[in-house]
Design an enzyme around this catalytic site. Sequence first.
Site, PDB file in Angstrom:
ATOM      1  N   GLU A   7       0.818  -1.211   0.000  1.00 24.02           N
ATOM      2  CA  GLU A   7       0.000   0.000   0.000  1.00 24.02           C
ATOM      3  C   GLU A   7       0.855   1.264   0.000  1.00 24.02           C
ATOM      4  O   GLU A   7       0.542   2.243  -0.680  1.00 24.02           O
ATOM      5  CB  GLU A   7      -0.953  -0.002   1.197  1.00 24.02           C
ATOM      6  N   HIS A  47       2.018   1.885  -3.429  1.00 21.29           N
ATOM      7  CA  HIS A  47       0.991   2.551  -4.247  1.00 21.29           C
ATOM      8  C   HIS A  47       1.094   4.066  -4.096  1.00 21.29           C
ATOM      9  O   HIS A  47       1.042   4.811  -5.077  1.00 21.29           O
ATOM     10  CB  HIS A  47      -0.410   2.113  -3.807  1.00 21.29           C
ATOM     11  N   GLU A  87      -0.809  -2.924  -9.762  1.00 15.77           N
ATOM     12  CA  GLU A  87      -0.705  -3.925  -8.696  1.00 15.77           C
ATOM     13  C   GLU A  87       0.617  -4.681  -8.773  1.00 15.77           C
ATOM     14  O   GLU A  87       1.242  -4.958  -7.752  1.00 15.77           O
ATOM     15  CB  GLU A  87      -1.884  -4.896  -8.770  1.00 15.77           C
TER      16      GLU A  87
END
Length: 292
Positions: free
Chosen positions: A145, A148, A223
Amino acid sequence: MKRIFLFIATNLAVMVVMSVVLSLLGVNRFLTANGLNLGMLMVFSLVVGFTGAIFSLLISKPMAKWSTGAQVIQAPSNSTELWLVNTVKMLSERAGIGMPEVAIYQGAPNAFATGAFKDSALVAVSTGLLENMTREEVEAVLGHEVAHVANGDMITMTLIQGVVNTFVVFLARVVGYAVDQAFFKKNDDDRPGIGYMLTVLVCEILFGFAASIIVCWFSRQREFRADAGSAKLLGNGQPMINALSRLGGLVPGELPKSMAASGISDKAGIAELFSTHPPMEQRIAALRNAGK
């Protein structure tokens, strides 16, 4: 998946609402006053297309909190919360970004990161994730995360969504004008009629679904990059491989009811076109190949 679908759904909703409002205000009549003005139409399409994308980006963090019920950890009240905050802090420092807000929400195993800016993002994990995974696996998910955020994925998605929105708005009106002229016009009046408005609305919905396929493809590539980013932050890919293997055997957290009509699924079949995440086996294989 939650953060991407929420972004897409909010963006498309804003785009459709803006199109309807501008039509009621007479903008469409201006664009077609003397035949279709393609130059002005492109400017109009850019404004409508990017307004929806940018607006959904700016409200992504409060909307994510609201839709999941995520509670930001203001002051850790137990050892788990303290560990979460310290881990996110360590990972964000390694990634070179500002400390994100850290939140926990009730639900089955899942996690997300969102926010318009790298230095003021939100990283949230579910109670199900904390209860069903080891700390090493949770750390890998947190690294994913944080990656990201560091990769600027939400901004990238905004730009991609803005571009596809622009083409959706533009092409819908070109088709609408052509259909209106061919099947609905009874005189030489070039002003848009009911045929134009109905065709534009239908085309925006249909083209919007097609555009979502493109956006979701880009999301799947993000991803893979975030998985690799987690491996880099942690020094090796095995924790992320373990986390993905664990997640593959768990029932993922359901989307909030407000987002349940997404049609986005990781199941086999045509739904893969609308999936924001690649299959677990592909992600694991990519990490293993990268480690060779």
